[in-house]
Design an enzyme around this catalytic site. Sequence first.
Site, PDB file in Angstrom:
ATOM      1  N   ASP A  72      -3.536  23.578  -6.530  1.00  0.00           N
ATOM      2  CA  ASP A  72      -4.860  23.946  -6.006  1.00  0.00           C
ATOM      3  C   ASP A  72      -5.007  23.433  -4.584  1.00  0.00           C
ATOM      4  O   ASP A  72      -4.614  22.303  -4.285  1.00  0.00           O
ATOM      5  CB  ASP A  72      -5.977  23.258  -6.821  1.00  0.00           C
ATOM      6  CG  ASP A  72      -6.076  23.817  -8.218  1.00  0.00           C
ATOM      7  OD1 ASP A  72      -5.618  24.942  -8.437  1.00  0.00           O
ATOM      8  OD2 ASP A  72      -6.611  23.099  -9.083  1.00  0.00           O
ATOM      9  N   ASP A  89     -12.488  16.610  -1.485  1.00  0.00           N
ATOM     10  CA  ASP A  89     -11.790  16.353  -2.758  1.00  0.00           C
ATOM     11  C   ASP A  89     -11.084  14.997  -2.682  1.00  0.00           C
ATOM     12  O   ASP A  89     -11.135  14.185  -3.622  1.00  0.00           O
ATOM     13  CB  ASP A  89     -10.705  17.421  -3.008  1.00  0.00           C
ATOM     14  CG  ASP A  89     -11.264  18.761  -3.458  1.00  0.00           C
ATOM     15  OD1 ASP A  89     -12.141  18.774  -4.328  1.00  0.00           O
ATOM     16  OD2 ASP A  89     -10.808  19.798  -2.935  1.00  0.00           O
ATOM     17  N   GLU A 116      -8.112  14.836 -11.610  1.00  0.00           N
ATOM     18  CA  GLU A 116      -7.656  16.196 -11.326  1.00  0.00           C
ATOM     19  C   GLU A 116      -6.822  16.229 -10.041  1.00  0.00           C
ATOM     20  O   GLU A 116      -5.957  17.081  -9.877  1.00  0.00           O
ATOM     21  CB  GLU A 116      -8.892  17.100 -11.157  1.00  0.00           C
ATOM     22  CG  GLU A 116      -8.586  18.555 -11.022  1.00  0.00           C
ATOM     23  CD  GLU A 116      -9.728  19.345 -10.395  1.00  0.00           C
ATOM     24  OE1 GLU A 116     -10.541  18.776  -9.647  1.00  0.00           O
ATOM     25  OE2 GLU A 116      -9.796  20.536 -10.662  1.00  0.00           O
ATOM     26  N   GLU A 117      -7.074  15.293  -9.134  1.00  0.00           N
ATOM     27  CA  GLU A 117      -6.396  15.310  -7.837  1.00  0.00           C
ATOM     28  C   GLU A 117      -5.080  14.532  -7.829  1.00  0.00           C
ATOM     29  O   GLU A 117      -4.403  14.475  -6.809  1.00  0.00           O
ATOM     30  CB  GLU A 117      -7.325  14.762  -6.738  1.00  0.00           C
ATOM     31  CG  GLU A 117      -8.618  15.549  -6.567  1.00  0.00           C
ATOM     32  CD  GLU A 117      -8.379  17.036  -6.273  1.00  0.00           C
ATOM     33  OE1 GLU A 117      -7.316  17.381  -5.709  1.00  0.00           O
ATOM     34  OE2 GLU A 117      -9.238  17.852  -6.638  1.00  0.00           O
ATOM     35  N   ASP A 139     -12.952  14.706 -12.699  1.00  0.00           N
ATOM     36  CA  ASP A 139     -12.846  15.756 -11.674  1.00  0.00           C
ATOM     37  C   ASP A 139     -13.767  15.243 -10.564  1.00  0.00           C
ATOM     38  O   ASP A 139     -14.989  15.388 -10.640  1.00  0.00           O
ATOM     39  CB  ASP A 139     -13.338  17.099 -12.236  1.00  0.00           C
ATOM     40  CG  ASP A 139     -13.334  18.204 -11.184  1.00  0.00           C
ATOM     41  OD1 ASP A 139     -13.047  17.913 -10.013  1.00  0.00           O
ATOM     42  OD2 ASP A 139     -13.620  19.364 -11.550  1.00  0.00           O
ATOM     43  N   LEU A 174     -14.502  16.031  -7.573  1.00  0.00           N
ATOM     44  CA  LEU A 174     -15.331  16.967  -6.820  1.00  0.00           C
ATOM     45  C   LEU A 174     -15.139  18.350  -7.434  1.00  0.00           C
ATOM     46  O   LEU A 174     -14.084  18.955  -7.282  1.00  0.00           O
ATOM     47  CB  LEU A 174     -14.897  16.948  -5.351  1.00  0.00           C
ATOM     48  CG  LEU A 174     -15.907  17.378  -4.309  1.00  0.00           C
ATOM     49  CD1 LEU A 174     -16.048  18.873  -4.214  1.00  0.00           C
ATOM     50  CD2 LEU A 174     -17.295  16.732  -4.531  1.00  0.00           C
ATOM     51  N   ASP A 175     -16.142  18.775  -8.178  1.00  0.00           N
ATOM     52  CA  ASP A 175     -16.063  20.091  -8.827  1.00  0.00           C
ATOM     53  C   ASP A 175     -16.828  21.128  -7.999  1.00  0.00           C
ATOM     54  O   ASP A 175     -17.920  20.848  -7.509  1.00  0.00           O
ATOM     55  CB  ASP A 175     -16.675  20.007 -10.226  1.00  0.00           C
ATOM     56  CG  ASP A 175     -16.742  21.372 -10.871  1.00  0.00           C
ATOM     57  OD1 ASP A 175     -15.675  21.924 -11.168  1.00  0.00           O
ATOM     58  OD2 ASP A 175     -17.861  21.893 -11.028  1.00  0.00           O
ATOM     59  N   GLU A 201     -12.637  18.909 -17.205  1.00  0.00           N
ATOM     60  CA  GLU A 201     -13.818  19.769 -17.069  1.00  0.00           C
ATOM     61  C   GLU A 201     -14.386  20.186 -18.429  1.00  0.00           C
ATOM     62  O   GLU A 201     -15.547  19.910 -18.735  1.00  0.00           O
ATOM     63  CB  GLU A 201     -13.445  21.027 -16.248  1.00  0.00           C
ATOM     64  CG  GLU A 201     -13.070  20.676 -14.804  1.00  0.00           C
ATOM     65  CD  GLU A 201     -12.507  21.823 -13.993  1.00  0.00           C
ATOM     66  OE1 GLU A 201     -11.630  22.554 -14.518  1.00  0.00           O
ATOM     67  OE2 GLU A 201     -12.928  22.012 -12.828  1.00  0.00           O
TER      68      GLU A 201
HETATM   69  O1  LIG Z   1     -13.609  30.950  -7.964  1.00  0.00           O
HETATM   70  P1  LIG Z   1     -13.680  31.258  -9.441  1.00  0.00           P
HETATM   71  O2  LIG Z   1     -12.434  31.864 -10.020  1.00  0.00           O
HETATM   72  O3  LIG Z   1     -14.925  32.015  -9.812  1.00  0.00           O
HETATM   73  O4  LIG Z   1     -13.755  29.817 -10.170  1.00  0.00           O
HETATM   74  C1  LIG Z   1     -14.875  29.006 -10.135  1.00  0.00           C
HETATM   75  C2  LIG Z   1     -14.638  27.817 -10.984  1.00  0.00           C
HETATM   76  O5  LIG Z   1     -13.653  27.002 -10.382  1.00  0.00           O
HETATM   77  C3  LIG Z   1     -14.130  25.678 -10.195  1.00  0.00           C
HETATM   78  O6  LIG Z   1     -14.594  25.527  -8.877  1.00  0.00           O
HETATM   79  C4  LIG Z   1     -12.942  24.759 -10.469  1.00  0.00           C
HETATM   80  O7  LIG Z   1     -13.215  23.445 -10.201  1.00  0.00           O
HETATM   81  P2  LIG Z   1     -12.610  22.657  -8.895  1.00  0.00           P
HETATM   82  O8  LIG Z   1     -13.479  23.010  -7.703  1.00  0.00           O
HETATM   83  O9  LIG Z   1     -12.765  21.247  -9.366  1.00  0.00           O
HETATM   84  O10 LIG Z   1     -11.171  23.081  -8.740  1.00  0.00           O
HETATM   85  C5  LIG Z   1     -15.310  25.549 -11.161  1.00  0.00           C
HETATM   86  O11 LIG Z   1     -16.296  24.643 -10.734  1.00  0.00           O
HETATM   87  C6  LIG Z   1     -15.866  26.965 -11.170  1.00  0.00           C
HETATM   88  O12 LIG Z   1     -16.506  27.264 -12.390  1.00  0.00           O
HETATM   89 MG   LIG Z   2     -13.652  21.383 -11.240  1.00  0.00          MG
HETATM   90 MG   LIG Z   3     -12.252  19.366  -8.496  1.00  0.00          MG
END
Ligand SMILES: O=P(O)(O)OC[C@H]1O[C@](O)(COP(=O)(O)O)[C@@H](O)[C@@H]1O
Ligand SMILES: [Mg+2]
Ligand SMILES: [Mg+2]
Length: 330
Positions: A50, A56, A78-79, A97, A99-100, A260
């Site tokens: 990722d 992050d 996660e990182e 996680d 930074l989500d 998550e």
């Molecule tokens: O861009 P997409 O495919 O809609 O995915 C969105 C999803 O990915 C995420 O951003 C993944 O989390 P990270 O930002 O921690 O990688 C979720 O928060 C969110 O629900």
């Molecule tokens: Mg996330």
């Molecule tokens: Mg994240």
Amino acid sequence: MTAMSIDTTQIPGEFRPVMQALAEAGAKLSVLIRRGGELGRPVGTNSDGDGQKALDVLADDLFRSALGRAGLRWFASEEQDSAIELNPSGRLAIAIDPLDGSSNIDTNVSIGTIFSIYPDEATSEASFLRPMRQQIAAGYIIYGPRCAMMVTFGDGVQHYALDPDTGVFRLVETRLVMPDCSFEFAINASNYRHWSRPIRAYIDDCLAGLDGPRETNFNMRWIASLVAEAHRILIRGGVFLYPSDARKGYERGRLRMLYECGPIAFLIEQAGGQASDACEPILMQTVGTLHQRTPFVFGSTEKVARIAAYHDLPDTEVSALFGNRGLFRA
Ligand SMILES: O=P(O)(O)OC[C@H]1O[C@](O)(COP(=O)(O)O)[C@@H](O)[C@@H]1O
Ligand SMILES: [Mg+2]
Ligand SMILES: [Mg+2]
């Protein structure tokens, strides 16, 4: 650590140091996010491939050092490629996680931090690769127009709000219950063509509104921040879906079990809702590898059960657009 970063009156004793550390780091992060700057700058990729943003990495460092000072034993992020032993004589294992929703940093949309706590075991594998039902606490911090925290210690969901004047998380609700009636669903509909038939059929039936088998009009939301969707659903009800799909790398969806889906599932169940991988409850499943992904559905019990039931329909029934699907009339 500051003298007080969260009201601890309703927090069981064994969790107070970890909750103080999470609240202290969360309050600091919320100040950095409000200040802005180049937080969304790409800085590389993590072990999972990722893209990583500056925020992050900053959030990962901030939580790791705060938790290290709080006497925790194991830290999985996660990182990071693998789990780290912060303190051999410490207690508890935390998966985070940091930074989500990092795609939303530049756009000033709500983002968050998700955490999940297990009893510590002798090795990191034994601490984290286990049934998600064994979590003993879980929660998130949301950095939105208001900074808030939802947390469960296995006895309901507590809701805290950060007081911007003092930097302290104040308890605003001791036992949050999710409304079970809402006509909102959340899914990234740009992936429609990649979904399986049962998922398409469920969404088709919502989109058909009053004229379809559900005989109800629905509303749709997609924020692309899991924390922000979970917060809305806890406050207002509804359902979230990030299913598996036919794209390469999405065979098991996008979201991670340990960092998550497990913690959000624990919160949702404690607030009276349900969470599944579209068919089976998330909390019944066992984490096999730290960064493992899973399809994820959560929200009101009736909606999560309905989505599982669509997977039991015969193929002919599922593929008939607006077919009778008599079973599913609202
Ligand atoms: O861009 P997409 O495919 O809609 O995915 C969105 C999803 O990915 C995420 O951003 C993944 O989390 P990270 O930002 O921690 O990688 C979720 O928060 C969110 O629900
Ligand atoms: Mg996330
Ligand atoms: Mg994240």
